[in-house]
Design a protein around this motif. Structure first.
Motif, PDB file in Angstrom:
ATOM      1  N   GLY A  85      28.925-102.814  69.872  1.00  0.00           N
ATOM      2  CA  GLY A  85      27.589-102.687  69.310  1.00  0.00           C
ATOM      3  C   GLY A  85      26.979-104.034  68.970  1.00  0.00           C
ATOM      4  O   GLY A  85      25.781-104.258  69.161  1.00  0.00           O
ATOM      5  N   LEU A  88      25.687-105.694  72.139  1.00  0.00           N
ATOM      6  CA  LEU A  88      24.453-105.099  72.662  1.00  0.00           C
ATOM      7  C   LEU A  88      23.344-105.260  71.630  1.00  0.00           C
ATOM      8  O   LEU A  88      23.453-106.048  70.704  1.00  0.00           O
ATOM      9  N   SER A  89      22.275-104.535  71.801  1.00  0.00           N
ATOM     10  CA  SER A  89      21.195-104.497  70.814  1.00  0.00           C
ATOM     11  C   SER A  89      20.457-103.184  71.001  1.00  0.00           C
ATOM     12  O   SER A  89      20.611-102.512  72.033  1.00  0.00           O
ATOM     13  N   MET A  90      19.663-102.803  70.022  1.00  0.00           N
ATOM     14  CA  MET A  90      18.929-101.546  70.118  1.00  0.00           C
ATOM     15  C   MET A  90      17.975-101.557  71.306  1.00  0.00           C
ATOM     16  O   MET A  90      17.803-100.544  71.991  1.00  0.00           O
ATOM     17  N   LEU A  93      19.924-100.904  74.431  1.00  0.00           N
ATOM     18  CA  LEU A  93      20.385 -99.515  74.483  1.00  0.00           C
ATOM     19  C   LEU A  93      19.253 -98.588  74.904  1.00  0.00           C
ATOM     20  O   LEU A  93      19.456 -97.646  75.670  1.00  0.00           O
ATOM     21  N   ILE A 262      27.104 -97.614  66.083  1.00  0.00           N
ATOM     22  CA  ILE A 262      25.720 -97.642  65.598  1.00  0.00           C
ATOM     23  C   ILE A 262      25.549 -98.758  64.568  1.00  0.00           C
ATOM     24  O   ILE A 262      24.542 -99.484  64.577  1.00  0.00           O
ATOM     25  N   LEU A 265      25.268-101.972  66.396  1.00  0.00           N
ATOM     26  CA  LEU A 265      23.936-102.122  67.000  1.00  0.00           C
ATOM     27  C   LEU A 265      22.933-102.646  65.981  1.00  0.00           C
ATOM     28  O   LEU A 265      22.130-103.540  66.275  1.00  0.00           O
ATOM     29  N   ALA A 268      23.550-106.240  65.101  1.00  0.00           N
ATOM     30  CA  ALA A 268      23.235-107.175  66.188  1.00  0.00           C
ATOM     31  C   ALA A 268      21.818-107.716  66.077  1.00  0.00           C
ATOM     32  O   ALA A 268      21.508-108.771  66.649  1.00  0.00           O
ATOM     33  N   GLU A 269      20.957-107.014  65.341  1.00  0.00           N
ATOM     34  CA  GLU A 269      19.567-107.452  65.192  1.00  0.00           C
ATOM     35  C   GLU A 269      19.396-108.463  64.046  1.00  0.00           C
ATOM     36  O   GLU A 269      18.292-108.917  63.794  1.00  0.00           O
ATOM     37  N   ARG A 273      25.100-111.848  63.051  1.00  0.00           N
ATOM     38  CA  ARG A 273      25.872-111.284  64.160  1.00  0.00           C
ATOM     39  C   ARG A 273      27.030-112.179  64.575  1.00  0.00           C
ATOM     40  O   ARG A 273      28.167-111.727  64.691  1.00  0.00           O
TER      41      ARG A 273
END
Length: 599
Positions: A85, A88-90, A93, A262, A265, A268-269, A273
């Motif tokens: 998560g 990645l990032s929202m 996704l 989740i 994710l 990550a924003e 991070r």
């Protein structure tokens, strides 16, 4: 002080630590995957290996066991998904939603059906066949993601496709667990359908709670922990978020790993991070080793020895069936053949959920114990050889890529005539419209796309489109980047960053116009030094306002002027924000360089 009998409970932890400290380095020096080392040692020391002799010797009992290992192994999966998560990032996704809910859902259904029918043909009941087919259709999230992550291929086509399908499989666990309980006579409520609907509702609610609480709590919590300048507090905050999110998901019937994913994710924003990744990476590797060790313990060597032909036939049938079924599905969703074949081979072995689902089915009396032992022996064997299958899958992908490139349609290279053209990257709906307008205004161009079917179709029509990866500097040079009048990037995936970087590395002066998803994405692209970017959400709002104003009777000239003026204001705002971000980033880098030079 602990007595001898109390110390004995730590033996499972000592077994795992010994494997991690001794066996894993040895197999690493032999250039063998550590995953395979954990699996082999787990099979040797598990209840189906030396564990059979544990009751006769206390010394042997010290080197075998599985009481605490399964509990520790669950944390390995939790941290693996949490780490994924973070990678990645929202936004990424959301771009994968078609693969997750389309391709992923179809994979579960299409794969489970023939496997279930095979179990029915072999004499199993309808309920048992349904459960066996669905459980065997699921793949190993832990092993596949660890292999791809270790190869740094999570953002590749194979990585994104595999992850999308695996995420859909994790989501399918919720109704499947309820279905097993319902078929076993333990369902509550008026109907199975209503129960499944309620379970899905609880799952959606849990995901919403994790997302909302995460948005409100994450930044203040990590800001508080980071402000203490104490790594122990920062680690405590990380563990609280990852494990706490997993517990919330587990209470709603989801897997803990999905809740942790989740949380990753959302994290990550934030600006924390990288620090979190560095903090948990060593523990993630150790805990995953525990998980692979526990999988090895489920390999029933005695059953394999008694029924070698049955196991071999089931093993090959499972791998071949899932590969043959999944590869065309991936291709149907526009995945290139090379990535489709590699993805299908990676997902062909069974997964860790088979142990949970089939184990529950045995408890409720739906599957006989000897049948479950045979199925799990085959599943665990496929998981054990997954590292070897991954090597074969990558080679098979290269072979298919060569076969595609051998097609005359794709051996055609962009013209090496040094003519001045515009390069259009991506030929989807947006790219096609851009090319149409360039043709209308007699502007020379060439288009590039990695979708083989699309390239073939448009080349037959006569459009100058070529198959290739525009993030590859060699391909860009062949497309004429050195003489290009401009580059228009119309793709809407994470690969847009790679394309822009590759173009800027070759030409610092060329015009780059890139498609953006929203204002945040546009600001990010400006930091990569694009000339201009068009945010889809903002442009849609401007077009909506234009249509509304004209419909309300405002003169067309005034409407066009006001829309143009507002578009310029938004562009300047985004460029200014991107400039501020770049300036802050450069000051941070300069401060780090100054500290390094002083030290």
């Amino acid at each position: 002080m602990a007595g001898t009998s109390e110390i004995f409970v730590f033996k499972d932890a000592l077994i795992v630590l010994g494997t991690a400290a001794i066996v894993a380095p040895v197999v690493h020096r032999l250039k063998i995957s550590p995953i395979l080392g954990f699996l082999v040692v787990g099979a040797a020391l598990g209840p189906h290996g030396l564990g059979r002799l544990a009751e006769y010797s206390r010394a042997i009992d010290w080197f075998t066991g599985e009481k605490q290992i399964a509990f520790i192994a669950d944390f390995g999966i939790v941290f693996l998904l949490f780490f994924i998560g973070l990678e990645l990032s929202m936004r990424r996704l959301l771009t994968m939603r078609r693969l997750v809910f389309g391709l992923g859902s179809l994979q579960v259904v299409v794969t489970a059906l023939p496997i279930g029918l095979g179990a029915l043909w072999l004499g199993q009941s309808g309920a048992a066949s349904l459960i066996i087919g669905t459980c065997v259709a699921l793949s190993s999230t832990a092993i596949v993601m660890e292999l791809l992550s270790g190869q740094r291929r999570m953002t590749s086509t194979t990585g994104r496709t595999s992850f999308a399908i695996l995420l859909a499989q994790d989501l399918a666990v919720v109704p499947l667990l309820f279905l097993i309980s319902a078929l076993g006579g333990r369902a509550e409520g008026p109907s199975v359908a209503l129960g499944v609907a309620l379970a899905l509702g609880e799952a959606v609610l849990a995901v919403g709670v994790i997302a909302i609480v995460g948005r409100l709590v994450l930044k203040p919590l990590f800001r508080l922990a980071a402000g203490t300048d104490n790594p122990e507090f920062f680690m405590a905050a990380t563990l609280l978020i990852s494990v706490g999110s997993g517990v919330i998901a587990a209470y709603a019937g989801l897997s803990m790993a999905l809740g942790a994913f989740i949380a990753g994710l959302l994290l990550a924003e934030t600006q924390y991070r990288r620090a979190v990744e560095a903090m948990i990476d060593p523990f993630r590797g150790l805990l995953l080793g525990v998980f692979f060790f526990s999988v090895g313990m489920h390999i029933d060597l005695a059953f394999i020895w008694r029924e070698p032909l049955l196991v071999a036939g089931a093993f090959l049938g499972m791998i071949v069936a899932k590969t043959v079924l999944v590869a065309p599905l991936c291709r149907l969703f526009g995945i290139p053949w090379a990535a489709s074949v590699e993805t299908s081979l990676l997902l062909a072995p069974g997964g860790e959920f088979a142990f949970i689902g089939i184990g529950l089915a045995v408890q409720v009396g739906l599957i006989a114990g000897d049948v479950a032992a045979g199925v799990l022996a085959v599943v665990s064997l496929t998981m054990a050889v997954l590292p070897f299958i991954a090597l074969f899958a990558r080679r098979a992908g290269h072979i298919f890529a060569k076969e595609v490139s051998a097609d005359p349609m794709f051996t055609v290279l962009p013209p090496d005539d040094r003519a001045k053209r515009v390069i259009v990257v991506g030929h989807g709906r947006v790219g096609q419209l851009v090319c149409d307008l360039l043709e209308k205004h007699d502007i020379a161009y060439i288009a590039a796309d990695s979708n083989t079917a699309l390239v073939e179709r448009w080349r037959q029509i006569g459009r100058p489109i070529y198959y290739g990866d525009a993030a590859n500097p060699l391909f860009l040079r062949r497309c004429g980047i050195d003489e290009a009048l401009g580059v228009i990037v119309t793709i809407d995936t994470a690969a847009v960053d790679d394309v822009v970087r590759a173009v800027r590395a070759r030409r610092s002066d060329v015009m780059i116009v890139a498609r953006a998803h929203d204002a945040k994405h546009a600001r990010h692209l400006y930091t990569l030094r694009v000339t201009d970017t068009v945010p889809e959400t903002i442009e849609a709002s401007l077009q909506l306002a234009e249509s509304a104003l004209v419909g309300l009777g405002v003169p067309m000239g005034l409407v066009i002027a006001s829309i143009h003026e507002r578009r310029e204001e938004v562009r300047h705002e985004l460029q200014a924000a991107a400039g501020s971000t770049s300036s802050i980033t450069e000051r941070i880098r300069q401060a780090r360089r100054d500290r390094a030079s002083r030290s």
